[in-house]
Design an enzyme around this catalytic site. Structure first.
Site, PDB file in Angstrom:
ATOM      1  N   GLU A  56       2.025   2.468  -3.313  1.00 12.00           N
ATOM      2  CA  GLU A  56       2.305   2.296  -1.877  1.00 12.00           C
ATOM      3  C   GLU A  56       1.237   1.430  -1.238  1.00 12.00           C
ATOM      4  O   GLU A  56       0.128   1.901  -0.978  1.00 12.00           O
ATOM      5  CB  GLU A  56       2.346   3.655  -1.156  1.00 12.00           C
TER       6      GLU A  56
ATOM      7  N   GLU B 208       2.086  12.501  -4.335  1.00 11.92           N
ATOM      8  CA  GLU B 208       0.751  12.735  -3.763  1.00 11.92           C
ATOM      9  C   GLU B 208       0.335  14.206  -3.823  1.00 11.92           C
ATOM     10  O   GLU B 208      -0.277  14.724  -2.890  1.00 11.92           O
ATOM     11  CB  GLU B 208       0.700  12.258  -2.308  1.00 11.92           C
TER      12      GLU B 208
HETATM   13  C1  GAL Z   1       2.352   8.525   1.858  1.00 12.22           C
HETATM   14  C2  GAL Z   1       3.634   9.121   1.328  1.00 12.22           C
HETATM   15  C3  GAL Z   1       4.840   8.297   1.760  1.00 12.22           C
HETATM   16  C4  GAL Z   1       4.765   8.020   3.226  1.00 12.22           C
HETATM   17  C5  GAL Z   1       3.456   7.335   3.541  1.00 12.22           C
HETATM   18  C6  GAL Z   1       3.259   7.032   4.998  1.00 12.22           C
HETATM   19  O1  GAL Z   1       1.357   9.464   1.875  1.00 12.22           O
HETATM   20  O2  GAL Z   1       3.598   9.191  -0.064  1.00 12.22           O
HETATM   21  O3  GAL Z   1       6.007   8.981   1.449  1.00 12.22           O
HETATM   22  O4  GAL Z   1       4.870   9.220   3.901  1.00 12.22           O
HETATM   23  O5  GAL Z   1       2.407   8.165   3.200  1.00 12.22           O
HETATM   24  O6  GAL Z   1       4.256   6.228   5.452  1.00 12.22           O
END
Ligand code: GAL
Length: 824
Positions: A250, A181
C-alpha cells in the site's frame, strides 16, 4: 499409430497445454519472478464494488496505459455474505467478472482476500452477523471465528480456482493476501494473537493455490508467507526473511475523507519520489493504494464517518477520469522503471554517499549500468558529481539515469499536463435548475406516537444485534410519572449517552431534539429539557449509524447505538435526582417504513402516493422524489446536494450512498500551495476547509436510463431540495508543463483546444489557472507559438527549446520551463 502412441500423444498435449498456459510465480530474496525471470511489478488498487461493471474495462485500460502491470483488489466479505450462508456476487459484486476483465486487458492481479480488509469499508469488511455468533471472538484464536473465516476464504479460493484465475492455472492472479495489517494489533491479543496468525498462514497455505501468499504489516509472518510494507514511504523496509523480496502493498496515493474532516491530497512530486526511492533501494513490487478510489455506494462506507466519496486523490479520480498531473507523472516513471527492469533486478548494486542525505545507487549488469541519484534533504538542492559530470538534484527528489549519463526523469520535475475540472449543467433538462419535486413524510406514528416495536428487552441493546441491515434503530419506552414522584419538577431533562452516531429524540410524539458525534469523537452526551405529562409518557429515541468502525484492536466490539445510561434528571434547587431508564422495558424497531414500503422503486405499490403541493422545507424525516433526464454525452455525472441536510439518495433504486452536505469541513487549510518537500502525512496537504464535506455525489451512467430517471431522497435532518441539480464533469482548462529540452504535450481528451490563455518559456511560476511570469523570458512570443501549434487541435506537442522560443536570459542554475494554459 497404435493406441498406446495415441494415448501418449494425448497426455503430452494435455501436459503441454497446461504447461504453456500456466504462469509460474516465485521469488527470491531480491525479486518476484515470473516464469523464472526477475521482475518489477507496478500495481494499483481498484476495488470492484466502488465502481460499476461498466466502468471496469475503462479503469483497467487506463491503469494499463498508465504503466501498471497489475490490479489489486480486496474481497469484501460483508458484501458477499450479508446474511450467513447467503451469498451475493451480482452487479458490482461480481468478483469473477472483475478478475476476468483484468485478464482480458492483459494485466496481472493481486487478490487480497483478508477477509478482514479495513479499507474504510463498513466494519472493516466483517459481516455484522459474525459478531452475533454465539461464543465468537473476532481476529483471534477462536474456533467459531476461524471456522467462519476459513469457510469464506475457501469459498473465494474455490470460486477463483474453478474459473482458473490463479496464475498457476494460467490466470492473472500472481499474489494472494491473508489477513490485513494484523501485526499492528497482534500484541493486544496476547499469545492467542500469535496462534491465530500462524493458523491464518497454515490455513492459507493449505488451500494450495500455486502462487505466493503475502501478509502486510506482519513482522511475524512465517515462511513461506511474505510480509510486506504499507505506508507513505517503504524504502527503509526490510522483509523479515532473507528469502523474501522487498514488497510494498500500500503506497497511499493520498488519503480518505471523513465527514467534517478536511480533504487530504498528496502531490505528484512526493508520490513519484516515494516510488523512485523504493526502487532505488531494491524494491520489486509496489502497489498504489488507491489507483482508483471510487465511491462508497449504499451503506458500504466504513467509519465511523467515512464519506461517500472515496476519491483518495488517486491517479484516477472518483469518476474514473485522469487525475493530472499525478497520473501522467507516474506513467512516465513507470515507463522508465520498466526500461531498466533487467539491470535493477539482476545487476550488482553499489552506492556512493555524498553526505547531507544525498546518495547515488548504481546497478551494473555486464556492460550496462543504471543510476538513481537521491536527495532526501527537505530544503537543500544538491549537486552530484559522477564520472566527471555535475548533476543538479533538487531537494526531496530522485533523478533516474538509465545509462548513468543522462537524467531522463526527476521526481520533482513534472512534465505532464494538469487538468482543471469544471462542472457543466445538465443540458438535457429544459430548466435544469428547477427539478419538480414531490414528497411524502416518513410515517413514524407507530414508533414515535405509539412506541410499537418488533422486540422488547429490559435493557439497552447494542445496535449491532440488528445485523446492521439499516442505519436506523428505534429505542422506545414508556415512562410513568406522577406529579408526586420524587423526580417531578418543572425542570426535568433527558440525558442520553450515545455512541453511534446520531440521535433524534421524541417525547409523546413531539420532536425534542437531535445530536450527533463531532468529528473524531464518536460518543456524545445529549441533554435537553423535557416536559412530561402526569401519567404515561412515550419516549422514542432514534439512533442512526454512519459506518461502523473499520480499524483498531478489537474494533468489532465498540459500542454502537445507545449504550446508555439514559436518564431523567430532576432538579430541585441544589438537589439533583436521577432516574435511570436503562433497565426499563424498551421496545425496538429496525429501519424505516419508507424503505419497507419500497418507496425507492418506481414500480412498487406506494409509487403513486406522493404529494406535489406544499413542498416542505427543512422538515425532519421527509421523502422527496423528482424525475430528470440523463445528461447528454459520456462525461461523468454528479448530483449537487447543496441545500440538503443529511440522508440517503437513490437513482432508479440504485443507492448513491449517504449524503451530508450540511456537515461543514473543519478549518485549518493553509493558503500557501503545498510544499511537496518533506515527509507527507494526511494532515500535511489539505483543502476544502469550511466547505460542505461532500457536496457532489457520483451518479454512474449505468444507474441511468436514456429517458426519464427518478431520484429519491430520504432527508433525515430536514433540508431544501430545490437547489439539487445534475451536472457533468470534465477538464475545462489544461495546463502544459515541460522543462527545457522536453516536449510539452497538451490534450483536451478528444475535445478541441479552443484558446491559449498563457504561455511562457522562462522561469514562470504558479499553479494551473494562476501562472505568473518570472524574471526571465524567451525572446519569441510564446503565446503565438503555442496558439499556432495547438488551437483547433485535440492535442499538440511542442518542444521546450530555445530554438523554438528564442534565447532566454535566465541565469545559471535556473530550470527553464515552458508553461501553458489552454481552454478545452
Ligand atoms: C491501511 C489498511 C487499508 C486502508 C488504509 C488507509 O492500514 O490496510 O485497508 O484502510 O490503511 O486507507
Amino acid at each position: 499409430m497404435n493406441s498406446s502412441n495415441l494415448i501418449f500423444l494425448y497426455f503430452s498435449l494435455l501436459f503441454f497445454t497446461a504447461f504453456i498456459s500456466a504462469t509460474e510465480v516465485t521469488h527470491d530474496g531480491t525479486a518476484i519472478k515470473i516464469n523464472g525471470e526477475r521482475k518489477i511489478i507496478l500495481s494499483g488498487s481498484i476495488h470492484y464494488p466502488r465502481s460499476t461493471p461498466k466502468m471496469w474495462p475503462d479503469l483497467i485500460r487506463k491503469a494499463k496505459e498508465g504503466g501498471l502491470d497489475a490490479i489489486e483488489t480486496y474481497v469484501f466479505w460483508n458484501a458477499h455474505e450479508p446474511l450467513r450462508r447467503q451469498y451475493d456476487f451480482t452487479g458490482n459484486l461480481d468478483l469473477i467478472r472483475f478478475l476476468k476483465t483484468i485478464q482480458d486487458e492483459g494485466l496481472y492481479s493481486v487478490l487480497r482476500i483478508g477477509p478482514y480488509v479495513c479499507a474504510e469499508w463498513n466494519y472493516g469488511g466483517f459481516p455484522v452477523w459474525l459478531h452475533n455468533q454465539p461464543g465468537i471472538e473476532i481476529r483471534t484464536a477462536n474456533s467459531v471465528y476461524m471456522d467462519e473465516m476459513q469457510n469464506f476464504t475457501t469459498l473465494i479460493v474455490d470460486m477463483v480456482k474453478q474459473e482458473k484465475l490463479f496464475a498457476s492455472q494460467g490466470g492473472p492472479i500472481i499474489l494472494a493476501q491473508i489477513e490485513n495489517e494484523y501485526g499492528n494489533v497482534i500484541s493486544s491479543y496476547g499469545d492467542a494473537g500469535k496462534v491465530y496468525m500462524n493458523w491464518c498462514a497454515n490455513m492459507a497455505e493449505s488451500l494450495d493455490i500455486g502462487i505466493p501468499w503475502i501478509m502486510c504489516q506482519e513482522n511475524d509472518a512465517p515462511q513461506p508467507i511474505i510480509n510486506t510494507c504499507n505506508g507513505w514511504y517503504c524504502d527503509q523496509f526490510t522483509p523479515n526473511n532473507e528469502n523474501s523480496p522487498k514488497m510494498w502493498t500500500e503506497n497511499w496515493t493520498g488519503w480518505f475523507k471523513s465527514w467534517g474532516g478536511k480533504d487530504p491530497f498528496r502531490t505528484a512530486e512526493d508520490l513519484a519520489f516515494a516510488v523512485a526511492r523504493f526502487f532505488q533501494n531494491g524494491g520489486t513490487f509496489q502497489n498504489y493504494y488507491m489507483y482508483h478510489g471510487g465511491t462508497n455506494f449504499g451503506r458500504t462506507a466504513g467509519g465511523p464517518y467515512i464519506t461517500t466519496s472515496y476519491d483518495y486523490d488517486a491517479p484516477l479520480n472518483e469518476f474514473g477520469s485522469l487525475n493530472q498531473p499525478k497520473y501522467g507523472h507516474l506513467k512516465e516513471l513507470h515507463g522508465i522503471l520498466h526500461s531498466i527492469e533487467k539491470t535493477i533486478t539482476y545487476g550488482n548494486i553499489s552506492s556512493i554517499d555524498f553526505g547531507n542525505s544525498v546518495y547515488a545507487t548504481i546497478y551494473q549488469l555486464n556492460d550496462t549500468s543504471s543510476c538513481f541519484f537521491g536527495n532526501t534533504n527537505t530544503t537543500t538542492d544538491a549537486t552530484v558529481t559522477y564520472q566527471g559530470v555535475d548533476y543538479n538534484v533538487p531537494a526531496w527528489s530522485v533523478s533516474i539515469l538509465p545509462d548513468c549519463k543522462n537524467v531522463v526523469y526527476n521526481t520533482a520535475k513534472v512534465n505532464t499536463q494538469t487538468d482543471v475540472m469544471v462542472k457543466k449543467i445538465n443540458e438535457a433538462e429544459d430548466e435544469p435548475a428547477s427539478l419538480k419535486w414531490t414528497w411524502r413524510p416518513q410515517v413514524i406514528d407507530d414508533t414515535v406516537v405509539l412506541g410499537k416495536g418488533q422486540v422488547s428487552a429490559s435493557q439497552l441493546i447494542d445496535q449491532k444485534v440488528t445485523n446492521d441491515v439499516s442505519d436506523y434503530f428505534w429505542y422506545m419506552t414508556s415512562v410513568n410519572l406522577d406529579k408526586d414522584d420524587p423526580i417531578w419538577t418543572d425542570e426535568m431533562s433527558l440525558r442520553v449517552n450515545g455512541t453511534g452516531h446520531i440521535l433524534h429524540a421524541f417525547v409523546n410524539g413531539e420532536y425534542l431534539g437531535s445530536q450527533w458525534a463531532s468529528y473524531g469523537i464518536f460518543n456524545y452526551l445529549f441533554e435537553k429539557k423535557i416536559k412530561f405529562n402526569p401519567g404515561n409518557n412515550q419516549l422514542t429515541l432514534l439512533s442512526a449509524t454512519i459506518g461502523l468502525q473499520n480499524y483498531g484492536a478489537r474494533f468489532d466490539l465498540i459500542d454502537t447505538g445507545l449504550p446508555g445510561p439514559i436518564e431523567i434528571i430532576g432538579k430541585k434547587g441544589d438537589e439533583i435526582i436521577i432516574k435511570d431508564l436503562s433497565k426499563h422495558k424498551w421496545s425496538y424497531k429496525v429501519g424505516l417504513n419508507g424503505l419497507d414500503n419500497e418507496l425507492i422503486y418506481a414500480d412498487k405499490k406506494f409509487a403513486s402516493q406522493w404529494q406535489s403541493e406544499n413542498l416542505p422545507i427543512n422538515k425532519l424525516m421527509t421523502w422527496y422524489k423528482t424525475t430528470f433526464k440523463a445528461p447528454l454525452g459520456e462525461d461523468p455525472v454528479v448530483v449537487d446536494m447543496q441545500g440538503l441536510g443529511k440522508g440517503l439518495a437513490w437513482v432508479n433504486g440504485n443507492s448513491l450512498g449517504r449524503y451530508w452536505p450540511s456537515f461543514i469541513a473543519e478549518d485549518g487549510c493553509s493558503t500557501e500551495p503545498c510544499d511537496y518537500r518533506g515527509s507527507y502525512d494526511n494532515s500535511k496537504c489539505v483543502k476544502n476547509c469550511g466547505q460542505p464535506t461532500q457536496r457532489w455525489y457520483h451518479v454512474p451512467r449505468s444507474f441511468m436510463k436514456e429517458d426519464d430517471n427518478e431520484l429519491v431522497l430520504f432527508e433525515e435532518f430536514g433540508g431544501n431540495p430545490t437547489l439539487v441539480n445534475f451536472q457533468t464533469i470534465r477538464p475545462g482548462s489544461v495546463c502544459g508543463s515541460a522543462y527545457e529540452n522536453r516536449d510539452m504535450e497538451l490534450s483536451c481528451y478528444g475535445r478541441v483546444i479552443s484558446d491559449i490563455k498563457f504561455a511562457s518559456f522562462g522561469d514562470s511560476q504558479g499553479t494551473c489557472g494562476s501562472f505568473e511570469k518570472g524574471s526571465c523570458e524567451a525572446t519569441n512570443d510564446a503565446l503565438s507559438v503555442i496558439q499556432n501549434a495547438c488551437v483547433g487541435k485535440e492535442s499538440c506537442t511542442v518542444p521546450a527549446t530555445e530554438s523554438v522560443f528564442g534565447s532566454t536570459n535566465c541565469g545559471e542554475g535556473v530550470s527553464k520551463r515552458l508553461l501553458v494554459e489552454a481552454v478545452c
